[in-house]
Write an enzyme that holds these catalytic residues in place. Structure first.
Site, mmCIF file in Angstrom:
data_model
loop_
_atom_site.group_PDB
_atom_site.id
_atom_site.type_symbol
_atom_site.label_atom_id
_atom_site.label_comp_id
_atom_site.label_asym_id
_atom_site.label_seq_id
_atom_site.Cartn_x
_atom_site.Cartn_y
_atom_site.Cartn_z
ATOM 1 N N HIS A 109 0.818 -1.210 0.000
ATOM 2 C CA HIS A 109 0.000 0.000 0.000
ATOM 3 C C HIS A 109 0.858 1.270 0.000
ATOM 4 C CE1 HIS A 109 -3.690 1.982 -0.016
ATOM 5 N NE2 HIS A 109 -4.256 1.546 1.095
ATOM 6 N N ASP A 142 -2.188 2.255 -4.567
ATOM 7 C CA ASP A 142 -3.400 2.730 -3.900
ATOM 8 C C ASP A 142 -4.508 1.688 -4.010
ATOM 9 O OD1 ASP A 142 -2.177 5.135 -3.255
ATOM 10 O OD2 ASP A 142 -2.818 6.102 -5.125
#
Length: 504
Positions: free
Chosen positions: A475, A479
């Site tokens: 992450h 995204d």
């Protein structure tokens, strides 16, 4: 006339060494090929043999000095060595007498091969021969385990094993001696002498050898003690490379080691006799470390979806016989998934990228790793430039890599450079799982079992062959929107399989 003793070439990346110890002093008689001085580099110790028989007349560098490749170490004067009595030429106490037992036999050194740029050591696995055994050319002598794969070491020539220099479980480095094979007329005599020689006493815990000078200096700088570093040199000597490895593994000075790993609680006596303790292989240790490192380093998250495998299964059923006849390989599911992944990676390049410090490296190519389970652990061979291959070419390459994995013949080139990984737990019956990233990659796709489930299609409840998909991603670089979009694109490609054929 004097013969010069110089520092030999020690490997492409090694430019200097430290004098560890001299086996002779000025005035001593030496015979040709007798070990005369030991050099220590940051990777391995090397014994330098006498280039000629004679008398050691000069020692020009003392123990602890650092010298460059080609530097002059000492000189041998002609005359005395050739006539010296046998015991004057005896090697150091820890050297087996078998080395000089058969002067008429030519000996071939079997060395640890280079296993790739990123592999600096291996663990000695099972020996298939013993001292005194006759071997044929290319016959397997021993198996080495690296943190990537197992490798069988063949005999370079036919002959007789006269020395085994590394035991099962030892850690060795490229270029280190594993064994010697006698060839020629004196092979039988050399083998008899080697087999009759008494086995050296087992080394005591720790090492009687002081750390190499460069290692001692670095240990002092890092605040480490000798009992905190496992030595890989001769007689357990701690080398500079051992200290570097200890520091990289997180070893700290005793005062800073405030939180040791909790000791395993003792088993009950009645249970302990029924337990079996087996040392982890080098490969399994590396798998454990890399998976834990991935969890500790990446901001790992997993998103899920499901795909209707009906279209792929119908296409496969229709053309599998024709496909196998034309391409010589069975049409499986991995070719479709790999192609679908490549399409999605082109649209969502962050999933195909990696973080390097404060930079993001975007890969404009798709080297797709395919996780393969073997009896020695999980390996991930790589299909290079999969985005430029057809489904048939992908299936052929996966089949080839799978065979090499099962036979233990994967090389470093087969398992490095991957940009994305596919793991198929469905072959073992897994219905749902969250795969762990294969660092430094930023994405891994988990495939699962195909199972018929009730689905609503055009307002009707029908049974469809469904598969859950899982995308684990970093992450920090990917995204949530990108991850979900990536998985949706894979799903769309598989449910409308003509998109793969038409490259849409």
């Amino acid at each position: 006339m004097a013969t010069e003793i110089r520092v030999p070439t020690l490997g492409e990346s090694v430019t200097e060494a430290t004098i560890a110890q001299w086996f002779k002093k000025p005035g001593d008689a030496v015979n040709a090929d007798e070990p005369i001085v030991e050099l220590e580099t940051d990777k391995v110790t090397v014994e330098v043999p006498a280039p000629a028989s004679g008398t050691l007349s000069d020692i020009l560098v003392k123990e602890g000095d650092t010298v460059e490749v080609g530097a002059l170490l000492g000189q041998i004067a002609e005359g005395a060595g050739a006539a010296a009595p046998a015991k004057a030429a005896a090697p150091a106490a820890d050297k087996p007498a078998a080395k000089s037992a058969a002067p008429a036999a030519e000996t071939i050194d079997v060395l640890v091969p280079s296993a790739g740029e990123s592999v600096t050591e291996a663990e000695v696995g099972e020996w298939f021969v013993k001292v005194g055994d006759s071997v044929k050319v290319d016959e397997t002598l021993v198996e080495l385990e690296t943190d990537k794969a197992a490798q069988e070491i063949p005999a370079p020539q036919a002959g007789t094993v006269v020395e085994i220099s590394a035991s099962t479980g030892d850690t060795v480095t490229p270029g280190q001696l594993l064994a010697r094979i006698a060839v020629g007329a004196g092979a039988a005599a050399a083998a008899s002498a080697a087999a009759a020689a008494p086995a050296p006493a087992a080394a005591a815990a720790g090492s009687s050898m002081p750390p190499a000078p460069s290692a001692a200096k670095m240990m002092a700088e890092k605040g480490l003690s000798a009992d905190q570093v496992a030595g890989s040199g001769k007689r357990g000597q701690v080398l500079k490379g051992d200290v570097i490895a200890a520091v990289a593994a997180g070893m700290t000075a005793p005062a800073q080691a405030a939180a040791p790993v909790a000791a395993r609680p003792a088993s009950l006596p009645e249970d302990e006799v029924r337990e079996e303790r087996v040392r982890m292989t080098k490969l399994r240790q590396t798998i454990a470390r890399r998976l834990k490192d991935a969890q500790n380093t990446a901001a790992m998250l997993t998103t899920y979806n499901e795909v209707d495998m009906g279209p792929v299964m119908e296409l496969r059923k229709t053309y599998k016989d024709l496909f196998e006849k034309k391409h010589g390989v069975k049409l499986g599911f991995m070719g479709f998934f790999t192609k679908a992944v490549c399409h999605a990676l082109k649209e969502i390049p962050a999933v195909n990228a990696e973080i390097d410090g404060t930079d993001i490296i975007y890969k404009n190519y798709c080297h797709v790793g395919v996780a393969v389970g073997t009896d020695k652990g999980l390996v991930v061979p790589v299909v290079r430039d999969a985005d430029q291959m057809s489904i048939a070419q992908i299936e052929q390459e996966i089949g080839n890599l799978g065979r090499k994995a099962r036979d233990g013949k994967l090389g470093m080139a087969d398992m490095t450079g991957g940009t994305f990984t596919i793991s198929n737990g469905g072959v073992y019956g897994s219905l749902m799982s969250s795969p762990i990233l294969n660092a430094p990659q930023s994405g891994i796709l988990g495939m699962h079992k195909i199972q018929e489930r009730p689905m609503v299609v055009n307002g009707q409840i029908v049974a469809r062959p469904m598969m859950y998909l899982a995308l684990s991603y970093d992450h920090r670089i990917v995204d949530g929107k990108e991850a979900v979009t990536f998985l949706v694109r894979v799903k769309e490609s598989l449910e409308d399989v003509q998109r793969l054929v038409l490259d849409l």
